[in-house]
Design an enzyme around this catalytic site. Structure first.
Site, PDB file in Angstrom:
ATOM      1  N   SER A 138      18.433 116.322  98.863  1.00 44.23           N
ATOM      2  CA  SER A 138      18.090 117.925  99.202  1.00 44.23           C
ATOM      3  C   SER A 138      19.282 118.211 100.035  1.00 44.23           C
ATOM      4  CB  SER A 138      16.795 117.768 100.418  1.00 44.23           C
ATOM      5  OG  SER A 138      16.602 118.944 100.946  1.00 44.23           O
ATOM      6  N   TYR A 151      12.610 114.689 108.282  1.00 44.02           N
ATOM      7  CA  TYR A 151      12.953 115.058 106.862  1.00 44.02           C
ATOM      8  C   TYR A 151      14.612 114.820 106.517  1.00 44.02           C
ATOM      9  CZ  TYR A 151      13.073 117.183 102.220  1.00 44.02           C
ATOM     10  OH  TYR A 151      13.250 117.482 100.926  1.00 44.02           O
TER      11      TYR A 151
END
Length: 258
Positions: A138, A151
């Site tokens: 990501s 995250y």
């Protein structure tokens, strides 16, 4: 890479970019093998695939299930040409409010899930002297933002693992690739952002799953080692690498929209 006839194992394949990438790989003649926790959702996702495919219920947070599933795939197909580690989830919350257990859950799925699947598949690739591992990380793995500490940490781990493994396997015939997308319009945000506020704030930056899946397939075909999406963000990543603290200050309002 010529995709026709290639065995492509895809985790998190029951929806979103995993399901779409499986569909696109099938269109190009590959044999997608779909993995996810829900067999019903896997079967629904597989309805779009043209040609041969496989599907297995597998929880990447369970080492035993991963090892057993990869062994079944090898027994049936004889090899794994492509491993797309896509399974993952996120939750956005202030650090002070998020329980430590949720940090562990995200790390267990997002990072250790990649480690487990890769650990099970790599020996077979090494034996054949070829293969490709594609880890979906990501942009969060490169730039930390507020309310995403857990995250972001898990995706930092995925990138660190990917970069180190690439060096270790560089002359083995195995390509190790990282895909670093920004926000994608998928079910990910139903859990990560139930309020919908983040989606509203970043609507102009949101990518479609189709676009991301198409770019992943191109990365596989070209044997590329890294892909940052969208392109504008890729340029920003380079700037951030040169001037991280200055970039933090300049982009705070733009990036911290959770």
């Amino acid at each position: 890479m010529e995709l026709k006839g290639k065995i492509a194992v895809i985790t998190g394949a029951s929806s979103g970019i995993g399901a779409l990438t499986a569909h696109l790989l099938g269109q190009r003649g590959a044999i997608p093998v779909l993995l996810a926790r829900s067999e019903d959702k896997l079967r629904a996702a597989a309805e779009r695939i043209t040609g041969e495919y496989g599907l297995y219920r597998c929880d990447v947070s369970n080492s035993g299930e991963v090892e057993e599933t990869i062994a079944k795939i090898i027994a049936k197909y004889g090899r794994i040409d492509i491993l797309l580690n896509n399974a993952g989830f996120g939750r956005f919350a202030d650090f002070i409010e998020m329980p430590v257990e949720e940090f562990g859950e995200m790390m267990n799925v997002n990072y250790m899930g990649v480690v487990r699947c890769t650990k099970a598949a790599v020996p077979h690739m090494l034996e054949r002297g070829r293969g490709q591992i594609v880890n979906v990380a990501s942009m969060a793995g490169k730039i930390g933002t507020a309310r995403s500490a857990a995250y972001t940490a898990s995706k930092h781990a995925v990138l660190g693992f990917t970069n180190a493994l690439r060096q270790e396997l560089r002359y083995s015939g195995i390509t190790v690739s990282a895909v670093n997308p920004g926000p994608i319009e998928t079910e990910f945000f139903k859990l990560a952002d139930p309020s919908g506020d983040y989606i509203k704030n970043v609507g102009g930056f949101m990518m479609t799953p189709q676009y991301v899946a198409e770019r992943i397939v191109k990365l596989i075909e070209k044997d590329k080692e890294e892909l940052d999406l969208p392109r504008l963000a890729a340029a920003g990543i380079r700037l951030y690498g040169l001037f991280p603290r200055l970039a933090d200050k300049l982009t705070y309002k733009m990036l911290n929209r959770k």
